[in-house]
Scaffold this motif. Structure first.
Motif, PDB file in Angstrom:
ATOM      1  N   LYS A   3       1.803   2.398 -14.545  1.00 10.20           N
ATOM      2  CA  LYS A   3       1.747   2.055 -13.003  1.00 10.20           C
ATOM      3  C   LYS A   3       0.337   2.321 -12.440  1.00 10.20           C
ATOM      4  O   LYS A   3       0.046   3.670 -12.443  1.00 10.20           O
ATOM      5  CB  LYS A   3       2.885   2.614 -12.259  1.00 10.20           C
TER       6      LYS A   3
ATOM      7  N   LYS B  54      -1.819   2.763  -9.025  1.00 11.41           N
ATOM      8  CA  LYS B  54      -1.729   2.906  -7.602  1.00 11.41           C
ATOM      9  C   LYS B  54      -3.086   2.193  -7.213  1.00 11.41           C
ATOM     10  O   LYS B  54      -3.917   2.676  -7.313  1.00 11.41           O
ATOM     11  CB  LYS B  54      -1.764   4.410  -7.326  1.00 11.41           C
TER      12      LYS B  54
ATOM     13  N   ASP C 282       0.233  -1.384  -7.631  1.00 10.29           N
ATOM     14  CA  ASP C 282       1.206  -1.102  -6.269  1.00 10.29           C
ATOM     15  C   ASP C 282       0.256  -0.859  -5.246  1.00 10.29           C
ATOM     16  O   ASP C 282      -0.327   0.361  -5.188  1.00 10.29           O
ATOM     17  CB  ASP C 282       2.005   0.059  -6.559  1.00 10.29           C
TER      18      ASP C 282
ATOM     19  N   ASN D 192       0.465  -0.710  -2.087  1.00 11.42           N
ATOM     20  CA  ASN D 192       1.147  -0.192  -0.969  1.00 11.42           C
ATOM     21  C   ASN D 192       0.856  -1.239   0.336  1.00 11.42           C
ATOM     22  O   ASN D 192       0.459  -0.730   1.575  1.00 11.42           O
ATOM     23  CB  ASN D 192       0.948   0.910  -0.409  1.00 11.42           C
TER      24      ASN D 192
ATOM     25  N   GLU E 103       4.012  -4.442  -7.173  1.00 13.28           N
ATOM     26  CA  GLU E 103       4.677  -3.501  -6.480  1.00 13.28           C
ATOM     27  C   GLU E 103       4.260  -3.755  -4.899  1.00 13.28           C
ATOM     28  O   GLU E 103       3.080  -3.310  -4.642  1.00 13.28           O
ATOM     29  CB  GLU E 103       4.837  -2.064  -6.833  1.00 13.28           C
ATOM     30  N   ASP E 104       5.009  -3.977  -3.881  1.00 13.29           N
ATOM     31  CA  ASP E 104       4.641  -4.035  -2.330  1.00 13.29           C
ATOM     32  C   ASP E 104       3.263  -4.741  -2.305  1.00 13.29           C
ATOM     33  O   ASP E 104       2.523  -3.911  -1.721  1.00 13.29           O
ATOM     34  CB  ASP E 104       4.881  -2.808  -1.911  1.00 13.29           C
TER      35      ASP E 104
ATOM     36  N   ASN F  27       9.118  -0.109  -2.688  1.00 16.62           N
ATOM     37  CA  ASN F  27       9.838   1.254  -2.041  1.00 16.62           C
ATOM     38  C   ASN F  27       9.169   1.283  -0.333  1.00 16.62           C
ATOM     39  O   ASN F  27       9.187   2.434  -0.023  1.00 16.62           O
ATOM     40  CB  ASN F  27       9.079   2.463  -2.864  1.00 16.62           C
TER      41      ASN F  27
ATOM     42  N   HIS G 207      11.138   5.337  -7.291  1.00 10.32           N
ATOM     43  CA  HIS G 207       9.700   5.631  -6.739  1.00 10.32           C
ATOM     44  C   HIS G 207       9.695   7.135  -6.801  1.00 10.32           C
ATOM     45  O   HIS G 207      10.532   8.041  -6.825  1.00 10.32           O
ATOM     46  CB  HIS G 207       9.790   5.113  -5.433  1.00 10.32           C
TER      47      HIS G 207
HETATM   48 MG   LIG Z   1       5.192   1.853  -4.193  1.00 12.13          MG
END
Ligand SMILES: [Mg+2]
Ligand SMILES: O=C([O-])C(=O)C[C@H](O)[C@@H](O)C(=O)[O-]
Length: 435
Positions: A202, A204, A232, A234, A257-258, A280, A331
């Motif tokens: 994953k 970030k 992800d 965010n 993700e998001d 999440n 998460h």
């Molecule tokens: Mg996340």
């Protein structure tokens, strides 16, 4: 014949120990991690001397709630786990703690009084289950209905990062090096694979413009063909950007993700792309489920026992997800071995866990356990020892607490934007969506 005497599992003592633990300079859309991050360690002791441990967020707003809650726990049975949630309603939350709609510190969606309370209750729940398991000679997973797997798979949690915290700032060093471009990300993934055997990754995101992050995804896909990948940011992207990214690299991703903030925007992205969306951020409490599931906004919910209110609430969430045909995984924020043990126990009991869980644990060079938990083939073995199967190292705990005591308050509340301002004084948390 000796008749076994019933154990007295009345809680007689509750110890709350705030600590600061080393954290590397990991980047996210809000800034960079501070060199030390707060956590709260909860210990309970029962009348017969049984102990239990739990762990949760350690920022001031959590400590404020944990203290009155700990007082209410004394005199109750460790088996009274349901009553934790009744007791909790009696602990008041200052309005100033929830006036911001979003928890800016943790990238974890809305901040409500209930969610703050649940984030405290979870540590007490875990401590009660640990104590109960030890008293009964049973692992926590058995108290949750039993494990359905012997090892829980985690994905390597890749971060853009600096090699070190800024010069002149007190910090611990590590040997991971910088990762600020696709080659750096692939090198980090390779190190995670070689050191711990991870097979899913994953990244970030939300740190660099989307083109740079999709280039990193392409580089990962080339370096690890066929391996599950996630990105992800965010919520850093608009709907249009999210749709474009999904069109460009969606085929390489297990899920996105998001990508964009808020359930309606996620629903729009989901409707316009075939890429599964995980969250999440927009499903972080039970009241948020209805809108998200009825609009098909998310296909995977990333649970987190800390803010969902514990291990049993995580199972309830998994059941709701199953009902709606939504996937479930996990998460993670910065956490130590107590929480990794708790996460592993609950994950071991969820039958339909089809995605590797997230964990920050390997970014933490420090722990409060006598023995660190280990990863093999990207998995953590499920302990069958009584309780969580971990032992607190009181000397380590005391040392990390002394660090917290010595801090002037600057690090007692996580603030990734403040950490960024050390090198970039003009930095402010970017609005979302940013791109
Ligand atoms: Mg996340
Ligand atoms: O969205 C997520 O997966 C997280 O919130 C995980 C962590 O907060 C992570 O982004 C961090 O700590 O920088």
């Amino acid at each position: 014949m000796t008749v076994p005497t019933a154990r007295d599992l009345t809680v007689t003592e509750v110890r709350l120990t705030p600590i600061l633990v080393a954290d590397p300079p990991l980047l996210n859309t809000q800034g960079v991690h501070q060199p030390y991050t707060p956590r709260l360690i909860v210990e309970i002791v029962t009348a017969d001397g049984t102990t239990g441990v739990g762990e949760t967020y350690g920022d001031t707003k959590y400590l404020e709630l944990a203290h009155p809650f700990a007082e209410q726990l004394k005199g109750r049975q460790v088996t009274d786990v349901n009553s934790l949630f009744v007791l909790l309603d009696e602990v008041s939350v200052a309005a100033s703690r929830v006036e911001d709609a979003v928890d800016v510190g943790g990238l974890r969606g809305v901040q409500t009084a209930d969610k703050l309370r649940l984030s405290i209750a979870s540590a007490f729940e875990v401590a009660c289950l640990d104590a109960l398991g030890k008293a009964l000679g049973l692992p926590v997973h058995a108290l949750l209905g039993g494990k359905v797997r012997d090892a829980v798979e985690y994905s390597a949690y890749l971060f853009y990062r600096y090699a070190e915290h800024p010069e002149g700032v007190a910090a611990e060093k590590d040997d991971w090096g910088a990762a600020l471009d696709p080659a750096g990300v692939v090198a980090q993934a390779r190190a995670f694979e070689e050191r711990y055997g991870f097979t899913s990754f994953k990244l970030k995101g939300g740190v660099f413009p989307p083109e740079e992050e999709t280039a990193a995804v392409r580089a990962l896909a080339e370096a690890f063909p066929g391996h599950p990948l996630r990105l992800d940011p965010n919520g850093a992207w608009s709907v249009e950007t999210s749709v474009r990214v999904a069109e460009e690299v969606g085929g390489l991703l297990e899920y996105l993700e998001d990508p964009t903030p808020g359930t309606p925007a996620m629903a729009e992205v989901a409707a316009r792309t075939g890429v599964p969306l995980a969250t999440n951020m927009c499903v972080t409490t039970f009241p948020e489920i209805k809108e998200a599931f009825t609009t098909d906004a998310v296909q995977v919910v990333l649970s987190d026992h800390h803010y969902w209110g514990g291990l049993r609430n995580t199972l309830h969430l998994a059941a709701v997800c199953r009902t709606f045909g939504v996937g479930v995984s996990m998460h993670s924020n910065t956490h130590l071995g107590i929480s990794l043990a708790a996460m592993t126990h609950v994950a071991a009991t969820v039958p339909d866990l089809h995605h590797a869980c997230d964990s920050h644990y390997l970014w933490q060079s420090e722990d409060v356990l006598t023995e660190r938990l280990t990863f093999e083939d990207g998995t953590v073995r499920v302990s069958d020892a009584p309780g969580l199967g971990v032992t607190l190292d009181h000397d380590r705990l005391a040392a990390l607490h002394r660090r917290w005591l010595a801090d002037d308050g600057a690090l007692r509340d996580r603030d990734d934007a403040a950490a960024m301002r050390i090198t970039d004084p003009a930095w402010v948390t970017p609005p979302v969506p940013r791109w």
